[in-house]
Write a protein that holds these residues in place. Structure first.
Motif, PDB file in Angstrom:
ATOM      1  N   THR A  62       0.827  -1.201   0.000  1.00 20.47           N
ATOM      2  CA  THR A  62       0.000   0.000   0.000  1.00 20.47           C
ATOM      3  C   THR A  62       0.865   1.255   0.000  1.00 20.47           C
ATOM      4  O   THR A  62       1.990   1.257   0.505  1.00 20.47           O
ATOM      5  N   PHE A  63       0.289   2.313  -0.578  1.00 16.85           N
ATOM      6  CA  PHE A  63       0.935   3.620  -0.674  1.00 16.85           C
ATOM      7  C   PHE A  63      -0.092   4.662  -0.271  1.00 16.85           C
ATOM      8  O   PHE A  63      -1.246   4.601  -0.712  1.00 16.85           O
ATOM      9  N   ASN A  64       0.320   5.603   0.588  1.00 12.34           N
ATOM     10  CA  ASN A  64      -0.609   6.588   1.119  1.00 12.34           C
ATOM     11  C   ASN A  64      -0.165   7.989   0.733  1.00 12.34           C
ATOM     12  O   ASN A  64       1.029   8.286   0.734  1.00 12.34           O
ATOM     13  N   GLY A  65      -1.122   8.881   0.415  1.00 16.11           N
ATOM     14  CA  GLY A  65      -0.782  10.265   0.138  1.00 16.11           C
ATOM     15  C   GLY A  65      -1.760  10.925  -0.803  1.00 16.11           C
ATOM     16  O   GLY A  65      -2.857  10.411  -1.064  1.00 16.11           O
ATOM     17  N   THR A  66      -1.342  12.073  -1.348  1.00 16.81           N
ATOM     18  CA  THR A  66      -2.143  12.804  -2.341  1.00 16.81           C
ATOM     19  C   THR A  66      -1.415  12.885  -3.677  1.00 16.81           C
ATOM     20  O   THR A  66      -1.970  13.388  -4.641  1.00 16.81           O
ATOM     21  N   GLU A  67      -0.175  12.404  -3.722  1.00 17.17           N
ATOM     22  CA  GLU A  67       0.607  12.394  -4.959  1.00 17.17           C
ATOM     23  C   GLU A  67       1.388  11.099  -5.029  1.00 17.17           C
ATOM     24  O   GLU A  67       2.049  10.701  -4.066  1.00 17.17           O
ATOM     25  N   PHE A  68       1.315  10.444  -6.185  1.00 19.08           N
ATOM     26  CA  PHE A  68       1.991   9.172  -6.383  1.00 19.08           C
ATOM     27  C   PHE A  68       2.706   9.205  -7.720  1.00 19.08           C
ATOM     28  O   PHE A  68       2.095   9.506  -8.742  1.00 19.08           O
ATOM     29  N   LYS A  69       3.990   8.896  -7.719  1.00 23.02           N
ATOM     30  CA  LYS A  69       4.752   8.789  -8.969  1.00 23.02           C
ATOM     31  C   LYS A  69       4.817   7.306  -9.322  1.00 23.02           C
ATOM     32  O   LYS A  69       5.298   6.489  -8.526  1.00 23.02           O
ATOM     33  N   VAL A  70       4.330   6.964 -10.515  1.00 27.09           N
ATOM     34  CA  VAL A  70       4.231   5.566 -10.924  1.00 27.09           C
ATOM     35  C   VAL A  70       5.093   5.346 -12.155  1.00 27.09           C
ATOM     36  O   VAL A  70       4.916   6.010 -13.171  1.00 27.09           O
ATOM     37  N   GLN A  71       6.040   4.396 -12.046  1.00 26.42           N
ATOM     38  CA  GLN A  71       6.890   4.044 -13.181  1.00 26.42           C
ATOM     39  C   GLN A  71       6.524   2.641 -13.627  1.00 26.42           C
ATOM     40  O   GLN A  71       6.384   1.729 -12.810  1.00 26.42           O
ATOM     41  N   THR A  72       6.353   2.477 -14.953  1.00 21.69           N
ATOM     42  CA  THR A  72       5.999   1.168 -15.489  1.00 21.69           C
ATOM     43  C   THR A  72       7.249   0.408 -15.919  1.00 21.69           C
ATOM     44  O   THR A  72       8.328   0.977 -16.050  1.00 21.69           O
ATOM     45  N   THR A  73       7.063  -0.881 -16.156  1.00 22.87           N
ATOM     46  CA  THR A  73       8.166  -1.719 -16.612  1.00 22.87           C
ATOM     47  C   THR A  73       8.502  -1.384 -18.054  1.00 22.87           C
ATOM     48  O   THR A  73       7.717  -0.767 -18.766  1.00 22.87           O
ATOM     49  N   THR A  74       9.667  -1.826 -18.476  1.00 23.37           N
ATOM     50  CA  THR A  74      10.036  -1.732 -19.884  1.00 23.37           C
ATOM     51  C   THR A  74       9.521  -2.983 -20.551  1.00 23.37           C
ATOM     52  O   THR A  74       9.778  -4.092 -20.092  1.00 23.37           O
ATOM     53  N   GLY A  75       8.773  -2.802 -21.605  1.00 22.56           N
ATOM     54  CA  GLY A  75       8.174  -3.954 -22.266  1.00 22.56           C
ATOM     55  C   GLY A  75       8.819  -4.241 -23.590  1.00 22.56           C
ATOM     56  O   GLY A  75       9.607  -3.471 -24.113  1.00 22.56           O
ATOM     57  N   ALA A  76       8.478  -5.390 -24.108  1.00 23.04           N
ATOM     58  CA  ALA A  76       8.893  -5.751 -25.448  1.00 23.04           C
ATOM     59  C   ALA A  76       7.621  -6.040 -26.220  1.00 23.04           C
ATOM     60  O   ALA A  76       6.713  -6.667 -25.680  1.00 23.04           O
ATOM     61  N   PRO A  77       7.459  -5.536 -27.386  1.00 20.39           N
ATOM     62  CA  PRO A  77       8.425  -4.802 -28.192  1.00 20.39           C
ATOM     63  C   PRO A  77       8.602  -3.370 -27.706  1.00 20.39           C
ATOM     64  O   PRO A  77       7.884  -2.897 -26.835  1.00 20.39           O
ATOM     65  N   GLU A  78       9.523  -2.670 -28.330  1.00 21.72           N
ATOM     66  CA  GLU A  78       9.928  -1.324 -27.933  1.00 21.72           C
ATOM     67  C   GLU A  78       8.787  -0.330 -27.697  1.00 21.72           C
ATOM     68  O   GLU A  78       8.906   0.486 -26.822  1.00 21.72           O
ATOM     69  N   PRO A  79       7.679  -0.359 -28.431  1.00 18.69           N
ATOM     70  CA  PRO A  79       6.661   0.655 -28.151  1.00 18.69           C
ATOM     71  C   PRO A  79       6.183   0.641 -26.695  1.00 18.69           C
ATOM     72  O   PRO A  79       5.641   1.613 -26.213  1.00 18.69           O
ATOM     73  N   LEU A  80       6.403  -0.459 -26.005  1.00 20.19           N
ATOM     74  CA  LEU A  80       5.995  -0.552 -24.605  1.00 20.19           C
ATOM     75  C   LEU A  80       7.136  -0.139 -23.681  1.00 20.19           C
ATOM     76  O   LEU A  80       7.424  -0.781 -22.693  1.00 20.19           O
ATOM     77  N   ARG A  81       7.779   0.966 -24.010  1.00 20.50           N
ATOM     78  CA  ARG A  81       8.881   1.455 -23.187  1.00 20.50           C
ATOM     79  C   ARG A  81       8.356   1.934 -21.835  1.00 20.50           C
ATOM     80  O   ARG A  81       7.177   2.237 -21.677  1.00 20.50           O
ATOM     81  N   SER A  82       9.249   2.032 -20.890  1.00 19.16           N
ATOM     82  CA  SER A  82       8.887   2.481 -19.552  1.00 19.16           C
ATOM     83  C   SER A  82       8.300   3.887 -19.607  1.00 19.16           C
ATOM     84  O   SER A  82       8.758   4.739 -20.362  1.00 19.16           O
ATOM     85  N   GLN A  83       7.275   4.101 -18.803  1.00 20.93           N
ATOM     86  CA  GLN A  83       6.627   5.405 -18.703  1.00 20.93           C
ATOM     87  C   GLN A  83       6.561   5.805 -17.234  1.00 20.93           C
ATOM     88  O   GLN A  83       6.492   4.944 -16.362  1.00 20.93           O
ATOM     89  N   THR A  84       6.551   7.101 -16.972  1.00 25.10           N
ATOM     90  CA  THR A  84       6.359   7.588 -15.608  1.00 25.10           C
ATOM     91  C   THR A  84       5.149   8.499 -15.604  1.00 25.10           C
ATOM     92  O   THR A  84       5.045   9.422 -16.412  1.00 25.10           O
ATOM     93  N   TRP A  85       4.239   8.203 -14.699  1.00 22.16           N
ATOM     94  CA  TRP A  85       2.977   8.926 -14.555  1.00 22.16           C
ATOM     95  C   TRP A  85       2.913   9.511 -13.152  1.00 22.16           C
ATOM     96  O   TRP A  85       3.542   8.991 -12.229  1.00 22.16           O
TER      97      TRP A  85
END
Length: 189
Positions: A62-85
């Motif tokens: 669990t994560f608590n707060g009003t702001e959360f930085k979410v980083q995704t995995t790096t996927g294959a193929p390349e279009p599924l590159r890591s993203q940060t939201w």
């Protein structure tokens, strides 16, 4: 709806006091959802969540707060590159990381009456990655200013060859927030 905005609303058919809705306004850099006594969830089916607030997420963590930085995995193929939201909430909430295939992402642990906004911050191999701190500060500063409606007005003074376009936006909580305005984006023109 208007020429540049629409709201989409979902009801609980068993209890119409429970609903959520999303204003979609052209140019808004966040995806916004308002909740009324509904448990929020933000799903990341592909690429999947890897880190939350720079911590590698484990199942049911669990994560608590009003702001959360979410980083995704790096996927294959390349279009599924890591993203940060970045996820913003109108009040402090607890989100639980789900690894269930049907609910892969972050799910609230209690109903929310308020809003959640999500914005893309950066992605793998971003050529402007050095600007991420400035982007984060900008998104953070404007997260509470939410457009809920947009209208376009056009006029051509009599005998003129020049037209004037006005974009008028209505902001959520217009009367209670002071000192700033909306963060909106435009395409080059």
């Amino acid at each position: 709806y208007t020429d540049i905005s629409v709201s989409v609303k979902f009801y609980n058919t068993s209890n119409t006091n429970q609903y959520y809705y999303s204003p979609i306004v052209r140019g808004m850099p966040y995806v916004t959802m308002f909740y009324n006594d509904v448990t929020p969830a933000v799903y990341f089916p592909s690429p999947a969540v890897w880190k939350v607030n720079d911590i590698v997420a484990a199942g049911n963590q669990t994560f608590n707060g009003t702001e959360f930085k979410v980083q995704t995995t790096t996927g294959a193929p390349e279009p599924l590159r890591s993203q940060t939201w970045v996820i913003y909430s109108s009040e402090s909430i607890t989100l639980q990381f789900s690894q269930n295939a049907q609910t892969l992402g972050l799910i609230g642990t209690a109903p929310l009456t308020g809003w959640i906004r999500v914005a893309n911050l950066t992605y793998g191999n971003d050529p402007n990655a050095a600007d991420v701190p400035n982007r984060l500060n900008l998104l953070r500063a404007y997260a509470k200013f939410i457009p809920i409606r947009g209208e376009v007005g056009a006029s051509i003074p009599n005998g003129s060859q020049t037209a004037t376009l006005n974009f008028n936006f209505t902001r959520y909580n217009e009367g209670s927030l002071t000192g700033d305005s909306l963060l909106m984006m435009a395409l080059p023109h």
